[in-house]
Design a protein around this motif. Structure first.
Motif, PDB file in Angstrom:
ATOM      1  N   THR A  64       0.836  -1.203   0.000  1.00 37.98           N
ATOM      2  CA  THR A  64       0.000   0.000   0.000  1.00 37.98           C
ATOM      3  C   THR A  64       0.867   1.248   0.000  1.00 37.98           C
ATOM      4  O   THR A  64       0.605   2.202  -0.753  1.00 37.98           O
ATOM      5  N   GLU A  65       1.911   1.260   0.812  1.00 38.58           N
ATOM      6  CA  GLU A  65       2.808   2.420   0.896  1.00 38.58           C
ATOM      7  C   GLU A  65       3.532   2.647  -0.427  1.00 38.58           C
ATOM      8  O   GLU A  65       3.619   3.780  -0.911  1.00 38.58           O
ATOM      9  N   GLU A  66       4.043   1.592  -1.027  1.00 35.57           N
ATOM     10  CA  GLU A  66       4.739   1.727  -2.315  1.00 35.57           C
ATOM     11  C   GLU A  66       3.788   2.205  -3.404  1.00 35.57           C
ATOM     12  O   GLU A  66       4.149   3.053  -4.226  1.00 35.57           O
ATOM     13  N   ALA A  67       2.576   1.673  -3.403  1.00 34.19           N
ATOM     14  CA  ALA A  67       1.578   2.088  -4.394  1.00 34.19           C
ATOM     15  C   ALA A  67       1.238   3.567  -4.235  1.00 34.19           C
ATOM     16  O   ALA A  67       1.147   4.305  -5.222  1.00 34.19           O
ATOM     17  N   ALA A  68       1.064   4.002  -2.999  1.00 36.39           N
ATOM     18  CA  ALA A  68       0.749   5.406  -2.734  1.00 36.39           C
ATOM     19  C   ALA A  68       1.887   6.309  -3.208  1.00 36.39           C
ATOM     20  O   ALA A  68       1.645   7.340  -3.852  1.00 36.39           O
ATOM     21  N   ASN A  69       3.114   5.940  -2.901  1.00 40.29           N
ATOM     22  CA  ASN A  69       4.265   6.735  -3.328  1.00 40.29           C
ATOM     23  C   ASN A  69       4.362   6.799  -4.844  1.00 40.29           C
ATOM     24  O   ASN A  69       4.619   7.864  -5.416  1.00 40.29           O
ATOM     25  N   ALA A  70       4.156   5.681  -5.508  1.00 38.28           N
ATOM     26  CA  ALA A  70       4.252   5.644  -6.967  1.00 38.28           C
ATOM     27  C   ALA A  70       3.171   6.498  -7.628  1.00 38.28           C
ATOM     28  O   ALA A  70       3.414   7.139  -8.650  1.00 38.28           O
ATOM     29  N   ALA A  71       1.977   6.502  -7.035  1.00 33.57           N
ATOM     30  CA  ALA A  71       0.860   7.256  -7.612  1.00 33.57           C
ATOM     31  C   ALA A  71       0.834   8.710  -7.154  1.00 33.57           C
ATOM     32  O   ALA A  71       0.049   9.504  -7.662  1.00 33.57           O
ATOM     33  N   GLY A  72       1.673   9.058  -6.192  1.00 37.71           N
ATOM     34  CA  GLY A  72       1.697  10.433  -5.703  1.00 37.71           C
ATOM     35  C   GLY A  72       0.482  10.774  -4.865  1.00 37.71           C
ATOM     36  O   GLY A  72      -0.001  11.906  -4.884  1.00 37.71           O
ATOM     37  N   VAL A  73      -0.043   9.777  -4.142  1.00 34.43           N
ATOM     38  CA  VAL A  73      -1.211   9.973  -3.296  1.00 34.43           C
ATOM     39  C   VAL A  73      -0.897   9.433  -1.904  1.00 34.43           C
ATOM     40  O   VAL A  73       0.168   8.877  -1.670  1.00 34.43           O
ATOM     41  N   THR A  74      -1.845   9.569  -0.994  1.00 38.25           N
ATOM     42  CA  THR A  74      -1.667   9.024   0.345  1.00 38.25           C
ATOM     43  C   THR A  74      -2.176   7.583   0.389  1.00 38.25           C
ATOM     44  O   THR A  74      -2.901   7.139  -0.509  1.00 38.25           O
ATOM     45  N   VAL A 115      -5.929   7.225   0.000  1.00 31.83           N
ATOM     46  CA  VAL A 115      -6.468   7.195  -1.365  1.00 31.83           C
ATOM     47  C   VAL A 115      -6.432   5.772  -1.915  1.00 31.83           C
ATOM     48  O   VAL A 115      -7.389   5.321  -2.550  1.00 31.83           O
ATOM     49  N   ILE A 116      -5.349   5.054  -1.639  1.00 33.56           N
ATOM     50  CA  ILE A 116      -5.275   3.653  -2.067  1.00 33.56           C
ATOM     51  C   ILE A 116      -6.411   2.863  -1.420  1.00 33.56           C
ATOM     52  O   ILE A 116      -7.088   2.071  -2.090  1.00 33.56           O
ATOM     53  N   TYR A 117      -6.655   3.089  -0.136  1.00 32.35           N
ATOM     54  CA  TYR A 117      -7.759   2.409   0.542  1.00 32.35           C
ATOM     55  C   TYR A 117      -9.107   2.774  -0.081  1.00 32.35           C
ATOM     56  O   TYR A 117      -9.989   1.927  -0.216  1.00 32.35           O
ATOM     57  N   GLN A 118      -9.279   4.055  -0.463  1.00 30.52           N
ATOM     58  CA  GLN A 118     -10.524   4.486  -1.109  1.00 30.52           C
ATOM     59  C   GLN A 118     -10.694   3.818  -2.468  1.00 30.52           C
ATOM     60  O   GLN A 118     -11.800   3.376  -2.806  1.00 30.52           O
ATOM     61  N   TRP A 119      -9.624   3.766  -3.244  1.00 31.09           N
ATOM     62  CA  TRP A 119      -9.705   3.099  -4.554  1.00 31.09           C
ATOM     63  C   TRP A 119     -10.113   1.646  -4.382  1.00 31.09           C
ATOM     64  O   TRP A 119     -10.910   1.121  -5.144  1.00 31.09           O
ATOM     65  N   PRO A 158      -1.910  -6.528   1.996  1.00 31.30           N
ATOM     66  CA  PRO A 158      -2.305  -6.440   0.584  1.00 31.30           C
ATOM     67  C   PRO A 158      -1.154  -5.956  -0.304  1.00 31.30           C
ATOM     68  O   PRO A 158      -0.364  -5.108   0.088  1.00 31.30           O
ATOM     69  N   ARG A 159      -1.088  -6.535  -1.478  1.00 29.85           N
ATOM     70  CA  ARG A 159      -0.139  -6.106  -2.503  1.00 29.85           C
ATOM     71  C   ARG A 159      -0.952  -5.862  -3.766  1.00 29.85           C
ATOM     72  O   ARG A 159      -1.882  -6.609  -4.081  1.00 29.85           O
ATOM     73  N   TYR A 160      -0.587  -4.794  -4.463  1.00 28.02           N
ATOM     74  CA  TYR A 160      -1.332  -4.380  -5.646  1.00 28.02           C
ATOM     75  C   TYR A 160      -0.437  -4.445  -6.873  1.00 28.02           C
ATOM     76  O   TYR A 160       0.749  -4.137  -6.802  1.00 28.02           O
ATOM     77  N   ARG A 161      -1.033  -4.818  -7.986  1.00 29.09           N
ATOM     78  CA  ARG A 161      -0.278  -4.873  -9.227  1.00 29.09           C
ATOM     79  C   ARG A 161       0.069  -3.442  -9.642  1.00 29.09           C
ATOM     80  O   ARG A 161      -0.798  -2.556  -9.690  1.00 29.09           O
ATOM     81  N   ALA A 162       1.331  -3.212  -9.933  1.00 26.78           N
ATOM     82  CA  ALA A 162       1.818  -1.872 -10.271  1.00 26.78           C
ATOM     83  C   ALA A 162       1.043  -1.276 -11.441  1.00 26.78           C
ATOM     84  O   ALA A 162       0.664  -0.098 -11.420  1.00 26.78           O
ATOM     85  N   LEU A 163       0.788  -2.069 -12.452  1.00 30.13           N
ATOM     86  CA  LEU A 163       0.080  -1.577 -13.630  1.00 30.13           C
ATOM     87  C   LEU A 163      -1.319  -1.082 -13.266  1.00 30.13           C
ATOM     88  O   LEU A 163      -1.768  -0.047 -13.769  1.00 30.13           O
ATOM     89  N   ASP A 164      -2.012  -1.792 -12.379  1.00 30.22           N
ATOM     90  CA  ASP A 164      -3.349  -1.373 -11.951  1.00 30.22           C
ATOM     91  C   ASP A 164      -3.302  -0.022 -11.240  1.00 30.22           C
ATOM     92  O   ASP A 164      -4.137   0.852 -11.489  1.00 30.22           O
ATOM     93  N   ILE A 165      -2.336   0.155 -10.362  1.00 28.42           N
ATOM     94  CA  ILE A 165      -2.208   1.416  -9.627  1.00 28.42           C
ATOM     95  C   ILE A 165      -1.980   2.573 -10.583  1.00 28.42           C
ATOM     96  O   ILE A 165      -2.627   3.622 -10.491  1.00 28.42           O
ATOM     97  N   LEU A 166      -1.071   2.391 -11.522  1.00 23.46           N
ATOM     98  CA  LEU A 166      -0.750   3.481 -12.447  1.00 23.46           C
ATOM     99  C   LEU A 166      -1.901   3.785 -13.389  1.00 23.46           C
ATOM    100  O   LEU A 166      -2.134   4.949 -13.734  1.00 23.46           O
ATOM    101  N   ARG A 167      -2.667   2.788 -13.773  1.00 23.21           N
ATOM    102  CA  ARG A 167      -3.840   3.026 -14.626  1.00 23.21           C
ATOM    103  C   ARG A 167      -4.912   3.821 -13.890  1.00 23.21           C
ATOM    104  O   ARG A 167      -5.498   4.744 -14.445  1.00 23.21           O
ATOM    105  N   VAL A 168      -5.172   3.452 -12.637  1.00 22.06           N
ATOM    106  CA  VAL A 168      -6.183   4.171 -11.850  1.00 22.06           C
ATOM    107  C   VAL A 168      -5.720   5.600 -11.584  1.00 22.06           C
ATOM    108  O   VAL A 168      -6.507   6.541 -11.680  1.00 22.06           O
ATOM    109  N   GLU A 169      -4.447   5.767 -11.281  1.00 18.81           N
ATOM    110  CA  GLU A 169      -3.915   7.117 -11.044  1.00 18.81           C
ATOM    111  C   GLU A 169      -4.071   7.969 -12.287  1.00 18.81           C
ATOM    112  O   GLU A 169      -4.506   9.117 -12.216  1.00 18.81           O
TER     113      GLU A 169
END
Length: 71
Positions: free
Chosen positions: A14-24, A27-31, A46-57
């Motif tokens: 979650t922390e890595e995803a938030a940092n990569a997307a430039g959000v808190t 926000v990842i929890y909300q998504w 939880p672990r999220y697929r990087a591609l999914d995070i960047l697409r949603v961002e």
């Protein structure tokens, strides 16, 4: 964070995803709560697929009319 890896198979915490997307993390929890992303593992933290995070961002940024990308 460097994006020189295979984004299809890379997973982020979650922390890595938030940092990569430039959000808190919130926000990842909300998504996740809104069904925009889903964790790829069934046990543990939880672990999220990087591609999914960047697409949603990107989609979120476009809807908001922002022109800058996440860093």
């Amino acid at each position: 964070m460097y994006l020189d890896t295979d984004l299809q198979n890379t997973t982020w915490t979650t922390e890595e995803a938030a940092n990569a997307a430039g959000v808190t993390r919130d926000v990842i929890y909300q998504w996740r709560a809104r069904g925009k992303i889903a964790p790829v593992n069934r046990r543990g933290w939880p672990r999220y697929r990087a591609l999914d995070i960047l697409r949603v961002e990107q989609a979120t940024r476009q809807r908001a009319g922002r022109t800058h990308a996440a860093v």
